[in-house]
Design a protein around this motif. Sequence first.
Motif, mmCIF file in Angstrom:
data_model
loop_
_atom_site.group_PDB
_atom_site.id
_atom_site.type_symbol
_atom_site.label_atom_id
_atom_site.label_comp_id
_atom_site.label_asym_id
_atom_site.label_seq_id
_atom_site.Cartn_x
_atom_site.Cartn_y
_atom_site.Cartn_z
ATOM 1 N N GLU A 1 0.834 -1.207 0.000
ATOM 2 C CA GLU A 1 0.000 0.000 0.000
ATOM 3 C C GLU A 1 0.872 1.260 0.000
ATOM 4 N N ARG A 2 2.067 1.139 0.577
ATOM 5 C CA ARG A 2 2.960 2.306 0.629
ATOM 6 C C ARG A 2 3.445 2.720 -0.760
ATOM 7 N N THR A 3 3.243 1.859 -1.776
ATOM 8 C CA THR A 3 3.649 2.256 -3.131
ATOM 9 C C THR A 3 2.542 3.058 -3.824
ATOM 10 N N ALA A 4 1.324 3.002 -3.276
ATOM 11 C CA ALA A 4 0.193 3.653 -3.953
ATOM 12 C C ALA A 4 0.318 5.175 -3.903
ATOM 13 N N GLY A 5 0.673 5.703 -2.745
ATOM 14 C CA GLY A 5 0.781 7.158 -2.584
ATOM 15 C C GLY A 5 1.729 7.782 -3.596
ATOM 16 N N PRO A 6 2.975 7.283 -3.672
ATOM 17 C CA PRO A 6 3.904 7.830 -4.659
ATOM 18 C C PRO A 6 3.374 7.752 -6.101
ATOM 19 N N CYS A 7 2.651 6.650 -6.434
ATOM 20 C CA CYS A 7 2.109 6.525 -7.797
ATOM 21 C C CYS A 7 1.098 7.641 -8.070
ATOM 22 N N LYS A 8 0.217 7.870 -7.090
ATOM 23 C CA LYS A 8 -0.805 8.902 -7.279
ATOM 24 C C LYS A 8 -0.170 10.283 -7.376
ATOM 25 N N GLN A 9 0.843 10.509 -6.539
ATOM 26 C CA GLN A 9 1.517 11.805 -6.560
ATOM 27 C C GLN A 9 2.210 12.026 -7.908
ATOM 28 N N ALA A 10 2.846 10.967 -8.421
ATOM 29 C CA ALA A 10 3.540 11.097 -9.710
ATOM 30 C C ALA A 10 2.544 11.426 -10.822
ATOM 31 N N LEU A 11 1.374 10.769 -10.785
ATOM 32 C CA LEU A 11 0.337 11.063 -11.782
ATOM 33 C C LEU A 11 -0.109 12.517 -11.667
ATOM 34 N N ALA A 12 -0.348 12.946 -10.420
ATOM 35 C CA ALA A 12 -0.803 14.325 -10.205
ATOM 36 C C ALA A 12 0.255 15.317 -10.690
ATOM 37 N N ASP A 13 1.519 15.048 -10.362
ATOM 38 C CA ASP A 13 2.592 15.956 -10.777
ATOM 39 C C ASP A 13 2.725 16.029 -12.294
ATOM 40 N N ALA A 14 2.433 14.912 -12.964
ATOM 41 C CA ALA A 14 2.522 14.908 -14.421
ATOM 42 C C ALA A 14 1.246 15.466 -15.040
ATOM 43 N N GLY A 15 0.246 15.724 -14.193
ATOM 44 C CA GLY A 15 -1.023 16.235 -14.689
ATOM 45 C C GLY A 15 -1.772 15.206 -15.512
ATOM 46 N N LEU A 16 -1.694 13.940 -15.093
ATOM 47 C CA LEU A 16 -2.301 12.866 -15.874
ATOM 48 C C LEU A 16 -3.261 12.042 -15.018
ATOM 49 N N THR A 17 -4.237 11.431 -15.676
ATOM 50 C CA THR A 17 -5.112 10.474 -15.011
ATOM 51 C C THR A 17 -4.588 9.076 -15.342
ATOM 52 N N PRO A 18 -4.975 8.058 -14.552
ATOM 53 C CA PRO A 18 -4.507 6.690 -14.867
ATOM 54 C C PRO A 18 -4.840 6.290 -16.305
ATOM 55 N N GLU A 19 -5.985 6.768 -16.813
ATOM 56 C CA GLU A 19 -6.391 6.375 -18.175
ATOM 57 C C GLU A 19 -5.445 6.913 -19.243
ATOM 58 N N GLN A 20 -4.706 7.956 -18.902
ATOM 59 C CA GLN A 20 -3.811 8.551 -19.901
ATOM 60 C C GLN A 20 -2.466 7.832 -19.999
ATOM 61 N N ILE A 21 -2.269 6.831 -19.126
ATOM 62 C CA ILE A 21 -1.033 6.044 -19.192
ATOM 63 C C ILE A 21 -1.234 4.928 -20.218
ATOM 64 N N ASP A 22 -0.442 4.948 -21.283
ATOM 65 C CA ASP A 22 -0.605 3.956 -22.347
ATOM 66 C C ASP A 22 -0.043 2.592 -21.968
ATOM 67 N N GLU A 23 1.118 2.613 -21.300
ATOM 68 C CA GLU A 23 1.775 1.342 -20.971
ATOM 69 C C GLU A 23 2.340 1.415 -19.557
ATOM 70 N N VAL A 24 2.349 0.266 -18.874
ATOM 71 C CA VAL A 24 3.002 0.184 -17.570
ATOM 72 C C VAL A 24 4.085 -0.890 -17.657
ATOM 73 N N VAL A 25 5.281 -0.543 -17.202
ATOM 74 C CA VAL A 25 6.403 -1.475 -17.214
ATOM 75 C C VAL A 25 6.710 -1.875 -15.775
ATOM 76 N N LEU A 26 6.855 -3.177 -15.545
ATOM 77 C CA LEU A 26 7.176 -3.661 -14.202
ATOM 78 C C LEU A 26 8.657 -4.009 -14.110
ATOM 79 N N VAL A 27 9.297 -3.501 -13.068
ATOM 80 C CA VAL A 27 10.725 -3.709 -12.872
ATOM 81 C C VAL A 27 10.971 -4.141 -11.428
ATOM 82 N N GLY A 28 12.001 -4.955 -11.236
ATOM 83 C CA GLY A 28 12.372 -5.354 -9.884
ATOM 84 C C GLY A 28 11.765 -6.699 -9.529
#
Lengths: 646, 230
Positions: free
Chosen positions: A312-339
């Motif tokens: 759950e601690r990863t959710a906050g940073p994800c939302k903040q990054a979206l907000a900072d980029a001025g984007l909604t989740p729907e505007q993300i075309d691709e998600v890459v998983l690393v680690g």
Amino acid sequence: MAEGRVVGIDLGTTNSLVAYMQGEAPVVIPGVDGSNLVPSVVALDPMPAGGGRPTVTVGNSARKSLIETPERVIYSVKRLMGRGLQEVQSELKLFPFRLADDVEVGEVPRIQLGELRFTPSEISAYILRQLKRNAERFFSEPVTQAVITVPAYFNDAQRQATKDAGRMAGLEVLRLVNEPTAAALAYGLDRAKVGTIAVYDLGGGTFDISILKLRDGIFEVQSTNGDTHLGGDDIDNLLLAIALDEIHAEHGVDLRKHPSAVQGLRKDAIDAKIRLSTEAVARFDIELPNGDRYQREIPREVFEQLIEPVLERTAGPCKQALADAGLTPEQIDEVVLVGGSTRIPAVRKLVDDLFHLAARGKKPHIELNPDEVVALGAAVQADILAGSSKSTEEMLLLDVTPLSLGIEALGGTVARIIQRNSTIPASATEHFTTGVDGQTNVAIHVVQGERELAADCRSLARFDLKGIPPMSAGLPRIEVRFLIDADGILKVSAREQRSGKAARIEVKPTYGLTDEQVESMILDSFDHAEDDFAKRLLIEARNEAETILSAVERAPQSPAWQQLRGEEQGAITAARDRLAQIKQGEDAAAIRDATLALDQATRRFAELMMDAAVTTAIRGKTMENAGEEMGDAVTAPHPMAQAEFK
Amino acid sequence: MLKVLDSAVPVACWSCAVAHNDATLFCPHCSKIQPPPGGDYFSVFGLVPHLDLDLSELEHEFHRLSRKLHPDRFARAADNEKQWSLADTALLNDAYRTLREPIHRTEYLLKLHGAAIGEEHSGKDRKDPSRVPADLLEEVFELNMQLEEMRAARKMGETDAELQASLEQAKRKFDGLMDEVDHDLRAQWKAWDEGDAGARAAAQKAMVALLDRRRYLNNLVRDVTETLGA
């Protein structure tokens, strides 16, 4: 100087890798044991009888010492990079880091390994030197330039500590690249040319989220966020704590007092975690020192409940990054998983929810091995920097600074001068003056972070502007230029404008080593001598051969030897004799091949021995006893099956 | 280093010694990178200062220049070129960051023309009644009371649905007022870009006032959002 190759290095919390661009595709360079991953474990061998410095071993061969001589081994050192003494205290509860006790607040913490002490950068330098050697062995030529990856959310001090480590290892660090951005580069080589992608990177010890816009080969980071203390380690610790508590409560045995038993148990916890990614249930079955057995089933649902707060601690940073980029989740075309931690099904579910993937008929990208993708991206960036290759000439990475830069103002508040998510290099110019007549110096406190008060931000450095011509208060006008370079590291210059004099700046990093200190920590100088490179390769090849031969020599005394089939024993003996003969020659490559062959032949033997060592440690036997029982043969070079951490 | 605002001043290229104008990032003769030019953020992109910018063109130019200037292109260059690549790219990034954002762009241009703008001008203390735009005086007074009430209620662990709704309504209203300001600003952009000296002076004065009002509204909305979200 002839322009050599530039390699890409992923200096990870758990594993490290080195990669290079082979034609049009990045490739990981394997170590002498054939493994792509070098565990980020550093061990100090016993003090040589005649005095002098003990040998330092790295990777798989250092790992065995985790159980045998835990007080001479360190892992997860990345958690300590660029951090102050007080910050490190919290790590000590869960990791067996032993800090030298006479380090003062403000100094770089020193780690005690046996009778010696090391800074975190020095430990990392040993890992880097191993990777450098692996690359040199592979190319049969010196390697002196590298790109090293760091978590995107690393602050200035953590970046500087990483760069220092490179220098200590004899590497010119051409660029520090953020790990998620590197991953995007690795994927970007053969992907669609335009789009917005999010990289979710949950590694062993750090979490990063970066959002990038791709356009005609330009990878422009829009925003980044993360947590430099969140990763697979935290999940291991949760499982470990449960086992330790239950063993204490149910069997009255406090294993916390036995470092080697804790290490053995940690290995079991990691195994259980990995199993739970593919199976519905994992089991602990451990024999305790008092003869009891600790048996415990962990169903996946229980595991998922347990780790939910961590994920759950990863959710906050994800939302903040979206907000900072001025984007909604729907505007993300691709998600890459690393680690490696993104192999956990619950993590994938969380990512799916965060970015509404399934609802849009999308799946996250997992095509590239999550353990290797960062190193592959580093190799791509290395190729871009080398500037000589067709396949990357159109590519360019535009990254951002993850944290705002500010100056402590009156009343302890922060005046922000460079906002987070600004494209780097970035700069800001500020003007300062004096408050007292005749004042000749001005102190400036630079901090990094998003909080309102300087005390809540991360102190970067105190700058002392000296040599200001004596004037009435308020008259001098000192122009200070702050510049964050392409590595995300701050540089400062100053000038008194009325006199035109360049003010002298004395920089006192809050955490970190001075130039002289770094210089004094450069690892043994023979690494720099390129003239006798061929000779060095030969010596190294012979040393490696020597190590494995002496281990194999003692093998027949080990109980594990008896568990081998006759033809397995025969294969080992044949490989041993061949190596012993070739070692006499001058051909380094042939010696290495023969060493590798012997290593392959002894792999199952090494696994058997490792199992025995773990069992012994859990039983709480002393090392002396264990040594007698197993013979000295536990010094085989690669005692732990490499697949275990995959 | 030469620092001149007049971009017509010629300087000699460090590499080929041919003179060129100092606002250039690359020598027109030998194409070598040059030290950071004098001039403003607009000139980095080869633009005359104006407010109604084509953002996609700006981005395109930003990418084109980045490809040529970025330190990644100079990783193995001589030290002086490395330094200039770093300084030039920092300038390019700073310029792009400022110009692509409408409010920052407007503030920057007005400052270039001598206007006093920013926190130090508008006053940090939002409670100072003299800073409140006259037409909002009553509403702001009311809003501040409600915010105090809301915070007090929060502290006691209470929720007041009516108060919440009223604050949300106030937030919508102030958001709407901000949109109006933005709309008015755009109108002034045109006046500034296309007008003569007199029209420019009038537009400048109007924009300074609009930016003050906008900053005030922005702080209000932030306060309400923070209190609602707390």
